[in-house]
Motif scaffolding. Structure first.
Motif, PDB file in Angstrom:
ATOM      1  N   ARG A 137     -33.312   2.422   6.800  1.00 39.84           N
ATOM      2  CA  ARG A 137     -33.161   1.280   7.516  1.00 39.84           C
ATOM      3  C   ARG A 137     -31.976   1.334   8.352  1.00 39.84           C
ATOM      4  NH1 ARG A 137     -32.726  -3.623   3.538  1.00 39.84           N
ATOM      5  NH2 ARG A 137     -31.745  -4.974   5.246  1.00 39.84           N
ATOM      6  N   ILE A 138     -32.058   0.642   9.663  1.00 43.89           N
ATOM      7  CA  ILE A 138     -30.730   0.636  10.672  1.00 43.89           C
ATOM      8  C   ILE A 138     -30.177  -0.749  10.558  1.00 43.89           C
ATOM      9  CG2 ILE A 138     -30.083   0.778  12.985  1.00 43.89           C
ATOM     10  CD1 ILE A 138     -31.922   2.767  13.283  1.00 43.89           C
ATOM     11  N   ILE A 139     -29.278  -0.795   9.605  1.00 46.21           N
ATOM     12  CA  ILE A 139     -28.519  -2.022   9.449  1.00 46.21           C
ATOM     13  C   ILE A 139     -27.369  -2.288  10.562  1.00 46.21           C
ATOM     14  CG2 ILE A 139     -27.089  -3.550   7.696  1.00 46.21           C
ATOM     15  CD1 ILE A 139     -28.673  -1.175   5.768  1.00 46.21           C
ATOM     16  N   LEU A 140     -26.722  -1.323  10.847  1.00 53.16           N
ATOM     17  CA  LEU A 140     -25.731  -1.277  11.830  1.00 53.16           C
ATOM     18  C   LEU A 140     -25.917  -0.511  12.989  1.00 53.16           C
ATOM     19  CD1 LEU A 140     -22.428  -1.469   9.613  1.00 53.16           C
ATOM     20  CD2 LEU A 140     -23.723  -3.366  10.604  1.00 53.16           C
ATOM     21  N   PRO A 141     -26.691  -1.086  14.018  1.00 54.21           N
ATOM     22  CA  PRO A 141     -27.142  -0.358  15.249  1.00 54.21           C
ATOM     23  C   PRO A 141     -25.711   0.747  15.911  1.00 54.21           C
ATOM     24  CG  PRO A 141     -27.248  -2.516  15.645  1.00 54.21           C
ATOM     25  CD  PRO A 141     -26.763  -2.547  14.435  1.00 54.21           C
ATOM     26  N   SER A 196     -13.948   0.610   5.669  1.00 56.11           N
ATOM     27  CA  SER A 196     -12.782   1.608   5.312  1.00 56.11           C
ATOM     28  C   SER A 196     -13.278   2.289   3.869  1.00 56.11           C
ATOM     29  CB  SER A 196     -11.559   0.724   5.117  1.00 56.11           C
ATOM     30  OG  SER A 196     -11.652   0.326   3.721  1.00 56.11           O
ATOM     31  N   MET A 197     -14.057   1.883   3.108  1.00 56.27           N
ATOM     32  CA  MET A 197     -14.538   2.308   2.116  1.00 56.27           C
ATOM     33  C   MET A 197     -15.195   3.965   2.433  1.00 56.27           C
ATOM     34  SD  MET A 197     -13.703   0.390  -0.183  1.00 56.27           S
ATOM     35  CE  MET A 197     -13.075  -1.367  -0.132  1.00 56.27           C
ATOM     36  N   ILE A 198     -16.161   3.714   3.405  1.00 59.05           N
ATOM     37  CA  ILE A 198     -16.920   5.057   3.760  1.00 59.05           C
ATOM     38  C   ILE A 198     -16.317   5.829   4.795  1.00 59.05           C
ATOM     39  CG2 ILE A 198     -18.917   3.724   2.994  1.00 59.05           C
ATOM     40  CD1 ILE A 198     -19.906   3.797   5.853  1.00 59.05           C
ATOM     41  N   THR A 199     -15.334   5.552   5.339  1.00 57.60           N
ATOM     42  CA  THR A 199     -14.689   6.263   6.605  1.00 57.60           C
ATOM     43  C   THR A 199     -13.797   7.292   6.115  1.00 57.60           C
ATOM     44  OG1 THR A 199     -14.967   4.332   7.823  1.00 57.60           O
ATOM     45  CG2 THR A 199     -13.423   5.936   8.981  1.00 57.60           C
ATOM     46  N   PRO A 200     -13.981   8.573   6.472  1.00 55.76           N
ATOM     47  CA  PRO A 200     -12.920   9.484   5.953  1.00 55.76           C
ATOM     48  C   PRO A 200     -11.871   9.650   6.826  1.00 55.76           C
ATOM     49  CG  PRO A 200     -15.328  10.424   6.616  1.00 55.76           C
ATOM     50  CD  PRO A 200     -15.271   9.047   7.063  1.00 55.76           C
ATOM     51  N   LEU A 201     -10.705   9.795   5.983  1.00 56.15           N
ATOM     52  CA  LEU A 201      -9.433   9.710   6.850  1.00 56.15           C
ATOM     53  C   LEU A 201      -9.228  10.570   8.128  1.00 56.15           C
ATOM     54  CD1 LEU A 201      -7.154   7.864   6.123  1.00 56.15           C
ATOM     55  CD2 LEU A 201      -6.383   9.584   4.366  1.00 56.15           C
ATOM     56  N   GLY A 202     -10.051  11.651   8.116  1.00 54.52           N
ATOM     57  CA  GLY A 202     -10.095  12.525   8.936  1.00 54.52           C
ATOM     58  C   GLY A 202     -10.464  11.816  10.309  1.00 54.52           C
ATOM     59  N   TRP A 203     -11.483  11.203  10.198  1.00 53.59           N
ATOM     60  CA  TRP A 203     -12.000  10.557  11.408  1.00 53.59           C
ATOM     61  C   TRP A 203     -10.928   9.698  12.005  1.00 53.59           C
ATOM     62  CZ3 TRP A 203     -17.561   8.424  10.235  1.00 53.59           C
ATOM     63  CH2 TRP A 203     -18.466   9.622   9.625  1.00 53.59           C
ATOM     64  N   GLU A 218     -20.055   6.868  14.704  1.00 54.62           N
ATOM     65  CA  GLU A 218     -20.352   7.743  13.635  1.00 54.62           C
ATOM     66  C   GLU A 218     -20.269   6.951  12.545  1.00 54.62           C
ATOM     67  OE1 GLU A 218     -17.286  10.820  14.180  1.00 54.62           O
ATOM     68  OE2 GLU A 218     -18.482  11.433  15.941  1.00 54.62           O
ATOM     69  N   VAL A 219     -19.470   5.824  12.262  1.00 61.09           N
ATOM     70  CA  VAL A 219     -19.333   4.967  11.088  1.00 61.09           C
ATOM     71  C   VAL A 219     -20.692   4.475  10.805  1.00 61.09           C
ATOM     72  CG1 VAL A 219     -18.039   2.977  10.469  1.00 61.09           C
ATOM     73  CG2 VAL A 219     -16.892   4.577  11.446  1.00 61.09           C
ATOM     74  N   ALA A 220     -21.271   3.664  12.191  1.00 63.33           N
ATOM     75  CA  ALA A 220     -22.646   3.021  11.981  1.00 63.33           C
ATOM     76  C   ALA A 220     -23.545   4.049  11.354  1.00 63.33           C
ATOM     77  CB  ALA A 220     -23.134   2.528  13.091  1.00 63.33           C
ATOM     78  N   ARG A 221     -23.556   5.316  11.771  1.00 63.90           N
ATOM     79  CA  ARG A 221     -24.615   6.210  11.382  1.00 63.90           C
ATOM     80  C   ARG A 221     -24.373   6.530   9.849  1.00 63.90           C
ATOM     81  NH1 ARG A 221     -23.815  10.804  15.135  1.00 63.90           N
ATOM     82  NH2 ARG A 221     -23.635   9.169  16.528  1.00 63.90           N
ATOM     83  N   ARG A 222     -23.071   6.610   9.372  1.00 64.74           N
ATOM     84  CA  ARG A 222     -22.958   6.889   7.977  1.00 64.74           C
ATOM     85  C   ARG A 222     -23.510   5.698   7.112  1.00 64.74           C
ATOM     86  NH1 ARG A 222     -20.076  10.112   4.455  1.00 64.74           N
ATOM     87  NH2 ARG A 222     -18.597   9.368   3.401  1.00 64.74           N
ATOM     88  N   PHE A 223     -23.028   4.677   7.652  1.00 62.76           N
ATOM     89  CA  PHE A 223     -23.348   3.284   7.035  1.00 62.76           C
ATOM     90  C   PHE A 223     -24.972   3.092   6.861  1.00 62.76           C
ATOM     91  CE2 PHE A 223     -24.711  -0.970   6.259  1.00 62.76           C
ATOM     92  CZ  PHE A 223     -23.335  -1.264   5.558  1.00 62.76           C
TER      93      PHE A 223
END
Ligand code: TRP
Ligand code: SF4
Length: 405
Positions: free
Chosen positions: A247-251, A102-109, A167-172
């Protein structure tokens, strides 16, 4: 395509505990699970927190709905020896990952997820202007990413949630997969694979990055996956470097679209609890017969002698699910010529549905009588699930700066 094809072997899906399941669930979702459990490593869970995002005012039904649903899963043949079955709220890692994402997820998404407005419209009698309801697709992302699942079997209505998850994984990965000295670490990891593999890896990476060769990417993933002597962290670096990032931490998972259920309800609409047109898996056989006998038919058949048209009859849709060609021919002919009556027409159907449910109900009875066994299955599954999620969270905490020693 998933950023970790090797992990596509892991399938994860959740179901809200809505109480007793019906034939729509069976033909639409569960039969698909039965197939998947033999083909992949499967995690199936009771999405009880998800239920509270809309039904927070009715916690009193939750517990019973959870056990009813689990028993139905087991009764139809979901096999705890092949699939890991668990309850979401017992694996707190889902909540922690949800919070961290939730820290990195834009509200608009979240506001743009179609189900957000749709469901608010549809469930007007509930107040869904809550934080939990807005965030529920992100909770679903956490469900998926906690297991680094590659494939998520969902219906059409849930595809947008898997898309959000990607999208969230990519951003992470973008935010936390870049680390100081990444290139050097990748080089060290490549060397650890041995000369031959290192050369192959470099070739595949070049082929993918210079020529967009997807085949090379897949082969590269398989190569990395099969390395025995390198750490998970190094594997993530090698996957990431293959794709030209960190690094891909969350695929990123892929949706595995479940074909829309063709299961018609008693009124010809899709079978659904909200239309009150269901036959539940544990419906008493007499009740099954009664419900089917009362089903509406082609309105043109007022009298027994009036011919009808199966295309205008909801019962015919059920014949298409349950009956073989001979019976179907018999229905077509008999209906159009008024050779058979509607009750007669329904007889083979009643028998087929009862026949399908009998073994399911027998198994359900056994599990009902041995609820300790059901609890044990869930406890074991939950422990296994927690172990997997725990590993993911350890890494997530690490890259987010939370692993203090
Ligand atoms: N949101 C899904 C539904 O309402 C259930 C669900 C929760 C789910 N978490 C999931 C499905 C993760 C697949 C993967 O049907
Ligand atoms: Fe429907 Fe069968 Fe009656 Fe024709 S005969 S209207 S198909 S129930």
């Amino acid at each position: 395509m998933s950023s970790l094809p090797n992990q596509q072997q892991r399938v994860l899906s959740g179901m809200r505990p809505t109480g007793a399941l019906h034939l729509g669930h069976y033909h639409g979702v569960l039969k698909n699970w039965l197939k998947l459990q033999h083909e992949y490593e499967c995690f199936f869970f009771v999405a009880d927190w998800h239920a509270l995002t809309t039904h927070y005012e009715e916690p009193q039904n939750l517990e019973q709905s959870v056990w009813e649903m689990v028993i139905d899963w087991l009764a139809v043949g979901v096999n705890p020896g092949s699939a890991t079955l668990f309850i979401q709220s017992r694996v707190q890692e889902h909540a922690e990952l949800h919070l961290l994402l939730s820290m990195i997820t834009p509200l608009g998404w979240l506001e743009r997820v179609p189900s957000y407005k749709d469901q608010q419209e549809k469930l007007k009698e509930r107040d869904l202007a809550t934080y939990g309801f807005l965030g529920y697709p992100l909770l679903q992302s956490a469900d998926i990413l906690a297991y680094r699942a590659g494939l998520v079997p969902v219906g059409e209505d849930q595809v947008a949630h898997v898309e959000l998850t990607r999208e969230v994984a990519r951003r992470f990965n973008f935010l936390y997969g870049r680390e100081p000295g990444f290139e050097a670490k990748v080089d060290t990891a490549i060397k650890k694979m041995g000369k031959k593999n290192a050369k192959l890896y470099n070739e595949l990476r070049r082929k993918y990055q210079e020529q967009g060769d997807d085949e090379a990417l897949l082969t590269g993933h398989a190569l990395v996956e099969n390395q025995k002597n390198i750490t998970l962290g190094d594997k993530e670096r090698l996957y990431g470097s293959l794709e030209g990032g960190g690094r891909i931490i969350l695929p990123e998972p892929d949706a595995l679209l479940t074909p829309a259920s063709k299961m018609p309800g008693l009124d010809g609409q899709k079978m659904s609890k909200s239309y009150d047109n269901t036959i539940s898996l544990r419906e008493d056989p007499d009740q099954v017969a009664d419900k089917l006998r009362k089903m509406p038919t082609d309105p043109a058949r007022v009298r027994r002698t009036d011919p009808g048209d199966p295309e205008k009859c909801p019962v015919w849709k059920l014949h298409q699910v349950y009956c073989n060609d001979d019976v179907r021919d018999w229905v077509q002919e008999g209906c159009r010529t008024a050779g058979i009556g509607c009750l007669e027409c329904k007889a083979p159907l009643i028998e087929a549905v009862q026949g399908e449910l009998a073994p399911i109900q027998e198994r359900a009875r056994q599990f009902e009588e041995d609820i300790d066994l059901v609890r044990k299955i869930i406890n074991d599954g939950t422990n296994r699930a927690r172990e997997v999620a725990r590993q993911t969270l350890t890494e997530v905490r690490q890259v987010m700066g939370l692993e203090y020693r």
